[in-house]
Design a protein around this motif. Structure first.
Motif, PDB file in Angstrom:
ATOM      1  N   ARG A 249      35.057   1.360  83.428  1.00  0.00           N
ATOM      2  CA  ARG A 249      34.000   1.542  82.441  1.00  0.00           C
ATOM      3  C   ARG A 249      32.832   2.327  83.033  1.00  0.00           C
ATOM      4  NH1 ARG A 249      32.525  -0.134  77.006  1.00  0.00           N
ATOM      5  NH2 ARG A 249      30.732   1.204  76.668  1.00  0.00           N
ATOM      6  N   MET A 252      33.811   5.872  82.851  1.00  0.00           N
ATOM      7  CA  MET A 252      33.740   6.326  81.451  1.00  0.00           C
ATOM      8  C   MET A 252      32.299   6.647  81.071  1.00  0.00           C
ATOM      9  SD  MET A 252      36.224   3.490  79.601  1.00  0.00           S
ATOM     10  CE  MET A 252      35.938   4.051  77.915  1.00  0.00           C
ATOM     11  N   ALA A 256      30.752  10.253  80.051  1.00  0.00           N
ATOM     12  CA  ALA A 256      30.200  10.437  78.697  1.00  0.00           C
ATOM     13  C   ALA A 256      28.757  10.917  78.737  1.00  0.00           C
ATOM     14  CB  ALA A 256      30.297   9.134  77.905  1.00  0.00           C
ATOM     15  N   ARG A 257      28.053  10.621  79.834  1.00  0.00           N
ATOM     16  CA  ARG A 257      26.640  11.018  79.933  1.00  0.00           C
ATOM     17  C   ARG A 257      26.447  12.393  80.554  1.00  0.00           C
ATOM     18  NH1 ARG A 257      25.477   5.404  81.343  1.00  0.00           N
ATOM     19  NH2 ARG A 257      25.612   5.947  83.534  1.00  0.00           N
ATOM     20  N   ARG A 258      27.538  13.018  81.027  1.00  0.00           N
ATOM     21  CA  ARG A 258      27.409  14.365  81.594  1.00  0.00           C
ATOM     22  C   ARG A 258      26.857  15.329  80.535  1.00  0.00           C
ATOM     23  NH1 ARG A 258      31.867  16.471  85.344  1.00  0.00           N
ATOM     24  NH2 ARG A 258      31.692  18.210  83.891  1.00  0.00           N
ATOM     25  N   PRO A 259      26.180  16.421  80.992  1.00  0.00           N
ATOM     26  CA  PRO A 259      25.785  17.443  80.014  1.00  0.00           C
ATOM     27  C   PRO A 259      27.006  17.895  79.200  1.00  0.00           C
ATOM     28  CG  PRO A 259      24.837  17.938  82.169  1.00  0.00           C
ATOM     29  CD  PRO A 259      25.753  16.753  82.360  1.00  0.00           C
ATOM     30  N   GLU A 260      28.137  18.006  79.871  1.00  0.00           N
ATOM     31  CA  GLU A 260      29.388  18.387  79.233  1.00  0.00           C
ATOM     32  C   GLU A 260      30.368  17.232  79.462  1.00  0.00           C
ATOM     33  OE1 GLU A 260      32.164  22.404  79.552  1.00  0.00           O
ATOM     34  OE2 GLU A 260      30.406  22.120  80.802  1.00  0.00           O
ATOM     35  N   PRO A 261      30.495  16.320  78.499  1.00  0.00           N
ATOM     36  CA  PRO A 261      31.368  15.153  78.712  1.00  0.00           C
ATOM     37  C   PRO A 261      32.827  15.575  78.951  1.00  0.00           C
ATOM     38  CG  PRO A 261      29.937  14.824  76.802  1.00  0.00           C
ATOM     39  CD  PRO A 261      29.810  16.272  77.204  1.00  0.00           C
ATOM     40  N   PRO A 263      37.136  14.102  79.546  1.00  0.00           N
ATOM     41  CA  PRO A 263      38.046  12.975  79.321  1.00  0.00           C
ATOM     42  C   PRO A 263      38.210  12.129  80.583  1.00  0.00           C
ATOM     43  CG  PRO A 263      39.106  15.083  78.758  1.00  0.00           C
ATOM     44  CD  PRO A 263      37.821  15.404  79.453  1.00  0.00           C
ATOM     45  N   TYR A 265      40.804   9.108  81.968  1.00  0.00           N
ATOM     46  CA  TYR A 265      41.981   8.279  81.792  1.00  0.00           C
ATOM     47  C   TYR A 265      41.892   7.140  82.799  1.00  0.00           C
ATOM     48  CZ  TYR A 265      43.673  12.340  79.238  1.00  0.00           C
ATOM     49  OH  TYR A 265      43.805  13.380  78.350  1.00  0.00           O
ATOM     50  N   PRO A 469      45.271   0.288  73.925  1.00  0.00           N
ATOM     51  CA  PRO A 469      43.876   0.284  73.482  1.00  0.00           C
ATOM     52  C   PRO A 469      42.927  -0.313  74.525  1.00  0.00           C
ATOM     53  CG  PRO A 469      45.336  -0.568  71.761  1.00  0.00           C
ATOM     54  CD  PRO A 469      46.141  -0.474  73.016  1.00  0.00           C
ATOM     55  N   TYR A 470      41.679   0.101  74.483  1.00  0.00           N
ATOM     56  CA  TYR A 470      40.624  -0.437  75.330  1.00  0.00           C
ATOM     57  C   TYR A 470      40.588  -1.955  75.170  1.00  0.00           C
ATOM     58  CZ  TYR A 470      35.975  -0.907  77.407  1.00  0.00           C
ATOM     59  OH  TYR A 470      34.923  -1.247  78.213  1.00  0.00           O
ATOM     60  N   ASP A 475      41.648   5.342  77.087  1.00  0.00           N
ATOM     61  CA  ASP A 475      42.104   6.330  76.106  1.00  0.00           C
ATOM     62  C   ASP A 475      43.503   5.973  75.650  1.00  0.00           C
ATOM     63  OD1 ASP A 475      42.928   8.569  74.658  1.00  0.00           O
ATOM     64  OD2 ASP A 475      41.781   9.939  75.920  1.00  0.00           O
ATOM     65  N   SER A 476      43.577   5.333  74.484  1.00  0.00           N
ATOM     66  CA  SER A 476      44.860   4.792  74.014  1.00  0.00           C
ATOM     67  C   SER A 476      45.839   5.882  73.621  1.00  0.00           C
ATOM     68  CB  SER A 476      44.621   3.876  72.812  1.00  0.00           C
ATOM     69  OG  SER A 476      44.223   4.627  71.677  1.00  0.00           O
TER      70      SER A 476
ATOM     71  N   ARG B 249      26.862  15.470  69.175  1.00  0.00           N
ATOM     72  CA  ARG B 249      26.611  14.823  70.456  1.00  0.00           C
ATOM     73  C   ARG B 249      26.038  13.417  70.251  1.00  0.00           C
ATOM     74  NH1 ARG B 249      26.585  15.981  76.202  1.00  0.00           N
ATOM     75  NH2 ARG B 249      26.310  13.905  77.024  1.00  0.00           N
ATOM     76  N   TYR B 470      34.141  21.659  75.031  1.00  0.00           N
ATOM     77  CA  TYR B 470      32.747  21.347  74.730  1.00  0.00           C
ATOM     78  C   TYR B 470      31.851  22.527  75.071  1.00  0.00           C
ATOM     79  CZ  TYR B 470      28.411  18.631  74.638  1.00  0.00           C
ATOM     80  OH  TYR B 470      27.160  18.166  74.337  1.00  0.00           O
TER      81      TYR B 470
END
Lengths: 511, 511
Positions: A249, A252, A256-261, A263, A265, A469-470, A475-476, B249, B470
């Motif tokens: 997590r 993850m 997700a918080r990157r300027p460019e999120p 993926p 796994y 699933p989470y 990523d399901s 976003r 992105y």
């Protein structure tokens, strides 16, 4: 022959200078430290590894399928050539038996060769062609084709419980390289020597086959700093991780918080519920007890697919099943776990999570602080439903029986479940309707439904889904094992209006 | 026949009571408010819609492929039966011409029927079968099969620029329902009446075909509150969105911060670079100028695939091309935009983003505050590379020529690009090597490469990829148009050891 270990990261073909100590390997069965001392990769080295990976990604070598297949096979050959010393080091670092290490080496090398064959066969690329319709009105239709292209440099985080098959040359690295993505691997602190030995043969194979140095790097780091900076590096385009829910997590959230999120796994946690329906319980309860005990205690319960929750309906057959399973748990030897952190986590988690449950049986007492004792507990379904703590994963040889009053309560338990890697049903023809009702609930809560079997033993094959699933995974939509794993480090692209297939070919296999 | 509009949300088959006013539709060409007043869905209604969607998801009706196909076709039939009043309302609300509305209705209904045929044909489900090997040593291999299953209730956010094809019965709703997922749709404030008319026929079709009411809901809300609560609702398992980068976003961030993160498919922004290589510029510059101008000003430049950046090499051919394109832009009529917010955004963004660029040409002056004037600017590649502002999307009829000194500077510009929905190359056989070098860069920066064509006009076909890295989209692994869109609301699942295919069948098509 012995392994030549230096304690340094591999930064795009060069040994790291290193900086602060990251720690030594520990002999898992005894707690004794092993040589050498591992040094943390510096920020500059990490940046160099990632930039080199980005350069390698845009090179022509990685676009050639036959060369990538050769690289995967060369890595497999070189791992085998390391011989017994690799297996002995892995055994020392993890306490996993030599036989298991031998099997896991076979799985790892088989997996590398499996991906080599898959990319040569080529259908994974998913090419589709819409023919041009030049006469269409009101607008002519251009030719369009689509296919998969690699996503970019991948950060791979190694697992503690598979020092070979889910580590430096494990499935994420193999899938990344097979798809055409450079890999920057973060070694697991629990088996740094095994990681280095594998990292060295990959580095050598990359050089021997003329790939850009940035195709592969291996980084050591204490704590979370190196991993965090790796996921945040702008050159990294995807992340593969196998480990804890908290760790997954955290990655993850970083991604997700990157300027460019990007993926992620992450394969994180699963209690792998197993449901025994009345016909199966009455007809073959003793056989199920043996199969279940074997699956749940295999590898000291340190598999992500270990069945941890067993649902059954109250009655004489359940009581008899419980006695049979209790006898097997009581006769279970204590065995050393992968490392002290996992051993401590097992103790703490089991005490906390099983606090409200009735102790059914316990295995032999541990002979050393490294060993884990097997435990079987039981709880009424009503209490299970009232307290989500019972759903938490206890990583180790512990399982929980959940006693249901009737079938609809079993369905209610199924509905209450979080996302899982697997869910198992034991059913006889007389259980058919109940089993199908259960399956229709479980299919939305697990990546794999096992029918009259046991969840451990994840086949490397075209139809395998090792996902869910989470919080089983982040990523399901993906699988970390089998042919589908090859798709996770790719994306779709269309080419419109390219006469013939000249351009499409140019994009995958430049001259 | 007129449209019966009430100003209320549809909550799982029932009209919302509504609470606070959410606003009226505005006639886009004049700024005049239209009836009725739309009311915001309450928190309780939103919760009811999402819970009903979760119940519908576990119902048997949505698992039956033939029934889902019938639903998609019934929706298409009922949209057509709304006749001219639907097109007239959409035209009033968006200022898009009646002809365009007619074409878009055809696209929308065609898309619903396309997905109906795809699920009947069945191959999208991707079934794979690994046969059992009962004699394998040391362990028998069980039969394993995998296939796609629906992911769960989907939140769909409508687009302003496609009031039919990317809105209430647009591609995300169609893909969700086709895959077996209920849809909870958030109406766009720019065309609430069009949304309600479509929402009503979907609600009616759901009831007429005996689907659970929760299969579809349509929510109205002012501001971001309803949308935020929708994405945060635990019953929602995926999000589809077409709109601005800031909006997409924000939804990505909300979804990533949920206790249980979910996939977001946001299609956000793209400047759709178009590269003209020297052979093409010299050989057919005038024809490219016409094709480009037409693509870039179509629909008042309000397409996500509008070519906004044009790269070419300095020289006599470039000067001549610039003159030809300037003449076309100068002769471009001012036209009303979709709504006042987009009109204001165009003005503000164009002034800010094109501030450092040279004005090449401007179209006719607007005759009303609703109309937008076309603009063509130019900038030297060196300045383009120095200032990332030049890469920002200007949504509307504005484009920027980027003048490169030589081919390697063009490659450098290509390398500097953010993720795009499309990238276009114009090249003649003499440009082949340069074009392939460029394509090898662009393939990692766009979802679709267009060769000697123009990016607007997104075919609904098996090989279409309407996606990209992105910030073009939130998830480069997916497409929002064509057959691949059907896969986005699904995940893989394996079934292991099910004798015959009884269980697999049970999971997809219960009796």
């Amino acid at each position: 022959m012995t392994l030549a270990l230096t304690g340094r990261s591999w930064i795009a073909g060069l040994r790291s200078a290193g900086s602060a100590p990251a720690g030594r390997a520990i002999e898992a069965a005894t707690g004794r430290p092993l040589e050498p001392l591992y040094l943390e990769a510096t920020d500059g080295e990490l940046d160099r590894a990632c930039r080199a990976a980005a350069e390698a990604f845009e090179s022509t070598e990685l676009t050639e399928i036959s060369r990538r297949a050769a690289l995967l096979r060369a890595v497999a050959d070189r791992i085998e050539a390391l011989g017994e010393p690799l297996l002995e080091r892995a055994h020392l670092e993890t306490a996993l038996p030599m036989d298991r290490m031998r099997t896991e080496r076979g799985r790892t090398c088989g997996q590398l060769r499996f991906f080599a064959s898959l990319i040569e066969e080529g259908s994974w690329i998913g090419e589709r062609l819409d023919p041009a319709q030049p006469q269409r009105t009101p607008l002519a239709k251009p030719e369009i084709r689509c296919f998969r292209v690699p996503i970019g440099p991948v950060a791979v985080f190694c697992a503690s419980n598979f020092p070979l098959a889910f580590s430096v040359a494990g499935v994420d690295t193999a899938a990344a390289l097979a798809a055409g993505c450079p890999a920057v691997v973060h070694a697991h602190f629990a088996h740094p020597g095994t990681a280095e030995a594998i990292g060295t043969v990959i580095t050598e194979a990359v050089a021997a086959l003329g790939f850009p140095e940035g195709t592969f790097s291996l980084l050591y780091g204490a704590g979370h700093g190196v991993g965090r900076r790796l996921v945040e590096h702008p050159a990294i385009r995807a992340v593969g991780f196998t480990g804890s829910r908290a760790g997954g997590r955290a990655l993850m959230d970083l991604a997700a918080r990157r300027p460019e999120p990007i993926p992620v796994y992450a394969e994180m946690s699963s209690v792998n519920p197993l449901f025994i329906l009345p016909g199966a319980l009455a007809g073959r309860g003793a056989a199920i007890a043996r199969g279940l005990h074997s699956s749940a205690t295999l590898g000291v319960g340190q598999f992500c697919t270990k069945p941890g929750l067993i649902f059954l309906e109250r009655g004489a057959a359940a009581a008899s099943f419980e006695r049979e399973l209790a006898a097997l748990y009581s006769a279970t030897a204590a065995q050393p776990m992968l490392h002290a952190g996992i051993r401590a986590g097992y103790e703490e988690k089991r005490r906390r999570v099983r606090a409200g449950a009735r102790l059914v049986a316990q295995g032999a007492e541990p002979a050393s602080p490294q060993q884990a004792q097997a435990f079987l507990h039981a709880v009424e379904a009503e209490r299970f439903l009232a307290d989500p703590r019972h759903q938490e994963e206890v990583f180790g040889p512990s399982a929980l029986l959940v006693i249901c009053d009737h079938h609809s309560q079993m369905l209610q338990c199924a509905r209450s479940l979080e996302g899982q890697l697997t869910a198992t049903l034991h059913a006889e023809p007389s259980d058919r309707d109940s089993a199908h009702a259960l399956a229709r609930i479980l299919v939305h809560r697990a990546g794999r439904l096992v029918w009259n079997g046991y969840p451990t033993g994840v086949e490397i094959s075209p139809a395998m889904v090792h996902g869910g699933p989470y919080p089983a995974t982040s990523d399901s939509r993906s699988s970390s094992v089998g042919s589908l794993a090859l798709e996770r480090y790719s994306r779709w692209v269309s080419v419109q209006g390219a006469e013939g297939d000249a351009l499409a070919l140019a994009l995958r296999k430049p001259q």
